[in-house]
Design an enzyme around this catalytic site. Structure first.
Site, PDB file in Angstrom:
ATOM      1  N   ASN A 236       0.804  -1.217   0.000  1.00  0.00           N
ATOM      2  CA  ASN A 236       0.000   0.000   0.000  1.00  0.00           C
ATOM      3  C   ASN A 236       0.841   1.273   0.000  1.00  0.00           C
ATOM      4  O   ASN A 236       0.928   1.972  -1.013  1.00  0.00           O
ATOM      5  CB  ASN A 236      -0.944  -0.015   1.212  1.00  0.00           C
ATOM      6  CG  ASN A 236      -2.123   0.929   1.042  1.00  0.00           C
ATOM      7  OD1 ASN A 236      -2.031   1.928   0.346  1.00  0.00           O
ATOM      8  ND2 ASN A 236      -3.228   0.615   1.676  1.00  0.00           N
ATOM      9  N   ASP A 237       1.464   1.582   1.126  1.00  0.00           N
ATOM     10  CA  ASP A 237       2.184   2.854   1.260  1.00  0.00           C
ATOM     11  C   ASP A 237       3.326   2.991   0.256  1.00  0.00           C
ATOM     12  O   ASP A 237       3.609   4.099  -0.210  1.00  0.00           O
ATOM     13  CB  ASP A 237       2.740   2.996   2.680  1.00  0.00           C
ATOM     14  CG  ASP A 237       1.636   3.045   3.724  1.00  0.00           C
ATOM     15  OD1 ASP A 237       0.604   3.687   3.457  1.00  0.00           O
ATOM     16  OD2 ASP A 237       1.790   2.423   4.795  1.00  0.00           O
ATOM     17  N   VAL A 238       3.975   1.892  -0.089  1.00  0.00           N
ATOM     18  CA  VAL A 238       5.158   1.963  -0.955  1.00  0.00           C
ATOM     19  C   VAL A 238       4.799   2.153  -2.421  1.00  0.00           C
ATOM     20  O   VAL A 238       5.684   2.275  -3.266  1.00  0.00           O
ATOM     21  CB  VAL A 238       6.028   0.697  -0.793  1.00  0.00           C
ATOM     22  CG1 VAL A 238       6.531   0.582   0.633  1.00  0.00           C
ATOM     23  CG2 VAL A 238       5.267  -0.563  -1.193  1.00  0.00           C
TER      24      VAL A 238
END
Length: 466
Positions: A394-396
């Site tokens: 998600n964040d990456v």
């Protein structure tokens, strides 16, 4: 009993084996061999330590009993723990190293004659400095690792916890520890010694609570370094060469890894050491989610897109780890290869919850090493690829890291998956990632959301590829 000179030689051999272990662990091809070197080095160090004692008193029997109990518990945990829980396990082990350093320092301070450090109130200056610094670093490592464990385990929120003047407070407490150690060396006051330990426990908490979830892998690496320096400091107190060498190796390698990861994430290494570099300035995205349209599909749609692609890039993340989907993913990739489709894996430096988390999972599924690429080696390939298959990362993969200066992950290099012709994103829901922010990739025109458990979805795609 063996002589001091012979013990020193064996400790040196042990240190060389530890160095070879680190060298082996630097590459997936030699990691198993590196583990064997490390095990051999530790066995030698433990045996030599026992043989150097001489008189096996009743206290030694107690040590052996606790060693067996601790080893049994450790072995049981190692066999039972799932790969998804490995990050918090590592954090938990770091806390034990720090606590051990604190206990040894306390024992040495209260009974200096036992450690040949002098008498109570008249401890050697060098020994007093070593044990106080070792105790302080150990206490910071212990409390900091406990907070990291609670965040990773989900017991505490992964969002940063900040308050006004936090950095100034950390600085004041840090300076206070050094001032107290100075006066401790002059007065050898027990009250000052206990105050140093208590403040150090507090500093460990304050260093980790403001760090956001997206930066947690760096925290794990940093705490690993702290635990090494704590062990090295106590090694001087105990005059144990093996402990000094081991602690220095762990401390330096952890610091180097933290620096490499900070560079990869565009973070300041100094800010990592001071703590609180993941300030959360995100806002509630729920309203935005309700307003933005999302395209969703199923396994049949995903299989159709990949069948007609010439190249596919797999982007694994923590969602793959939670679902334990790495074996199903390998099966899917094998079927794509049979159709002459080029498949590669893109690994972000902080994908998952600790350094190398995704690499370990892919190795477990026997994914060839030459198909796995780091961010800087593969990021330019997304623009020329047909499909990006994002499985729980998600964040990456969040483009907001490149566009929103107010975002807590702004400036962190991310995988440019949005540049692919099509993006298949496997996720249970539109919930934010560990950093607590929404992912703009969900709403891109070329993104197809596959709402399902990562393993179940991948298995269904495999069926549709047949």
């Amino acid at each position: 009993m063996i002589s001091a000179n012979l013990a020193a030689i064996f400790y040196l051999v042990s240190g060389i084996l530890f160095i070879l272990a680190l060298r082996g662990l630097s590459s997936p091809d030699t990691s198993r061999q590196g583990n064997y070197f490390g095990i051999a080095g530790m066995i030698i160090a433990i045996l030599v330590t026992f043989l150097s004692i001489g008189n096996f008193s009743t206290s030694i029997v107690y040590v052996i009993i606790f060693l067996v109990i601790g080893g049994t518990i450790g072995a049981f945990i190692a066999f039972k723990i799932p790969m998804t829980a490995m990050p918090e396990l590592v954090a938990g082990f770091h806390s034990l190293v720090g606590l051990a350093a604190v206990f040894v320092a306390i024992a040495a301070f209260l009974n200096p004659a036992t450690f040949n450090l002098g008498n109570v109130g008249d401890i050697k200056l060098a020994s007093l400095i070593e044990m106080s610094i070792g105790a302080a670093v150990g206490a910071i490592t212990f409390s900091g690792s406990i907070i990291a464990f609670l965040k990773l385990r989900g017991i505490m929120s992964g969002a940063p916890i900040t308050f006004s003047g936090q950095h100034i407070l950390n600085l004041i407490l840090g300076i206070g520890i050094f001032v107290l150690i100075f006066y401790l060396c002059k007065t050898q006051s027990a009250n000052i010694f206990w105050t140093v330990i208590i403040i150090s426990f507090l500093v460990g908490v304050l260093l980790i609570i403001p760090i956001g979830g997206a930066d947690m892998p760096v925290v794990i690496s940093m705490l690993n370094s702290y635990s090494g320096w704590a062990a090295a400091g106590i090694g001087f107190t105990l005059e144990n060469t093996a402990l000094i060498i081991t602690g220095a190796l762990v401390g330096s390698s952890g610091a180097i890894l933290s620096y490499i990861m900070c560079k990869a994430m565009n973070r300041s290494f100094v800010s990592v050491i001071l703590g609180g570099f993941g300030a959360d300035n995100s806002t509630d995205k729920k309203e935005q989610k309700d307003q933005k349209p999302v395209k969703s599909g199923n396994a049949e749609d995903a299989a159709f897109l990949m069948k007609n692609a010439s190249s596919v890039i797999i982007v694994p993340g923590y969602g793959m780890a939670v679902a334990q989907a790495q074996h199903a993913l390998r099966e899917m990739v094998d079927k794509l290869k049979k159709n002459d489709i080029k498949v590669t894996y893109a690994i972000h430096p902080v994908a998952g919850r600790m350094p190398g988390h995704m690499n370990v999972l892919l190795a477990e599924a026997n994914v060839p090493y030459d198909e796995v690429f780091e961010l800087e080696d593969i990021n330019n390939d997304f623009a020329n690829s047909d499909v990006a298959f994002v499985i729980g990362a998600n964040d990456v993969t969040n483009p907001v890291a490149k566009t929103d200066p107010k975002s807590p992950i702004f400036g962190m290099p991310v995988l440019d998956v949005e540049k692919c012709k099509s993006v298949l994103f496997v996720k249970r829901s539109l919930s934010p990632g560990y950093a607590g922010i929404d992912n703009e990739l969900f709403y891109k025109d070329n993104t197809l959301m596959l709402f399902a458990d990562a393993k179940k979805m991948t298995e269904d795609i495999v069926k549709n590829l047949e």
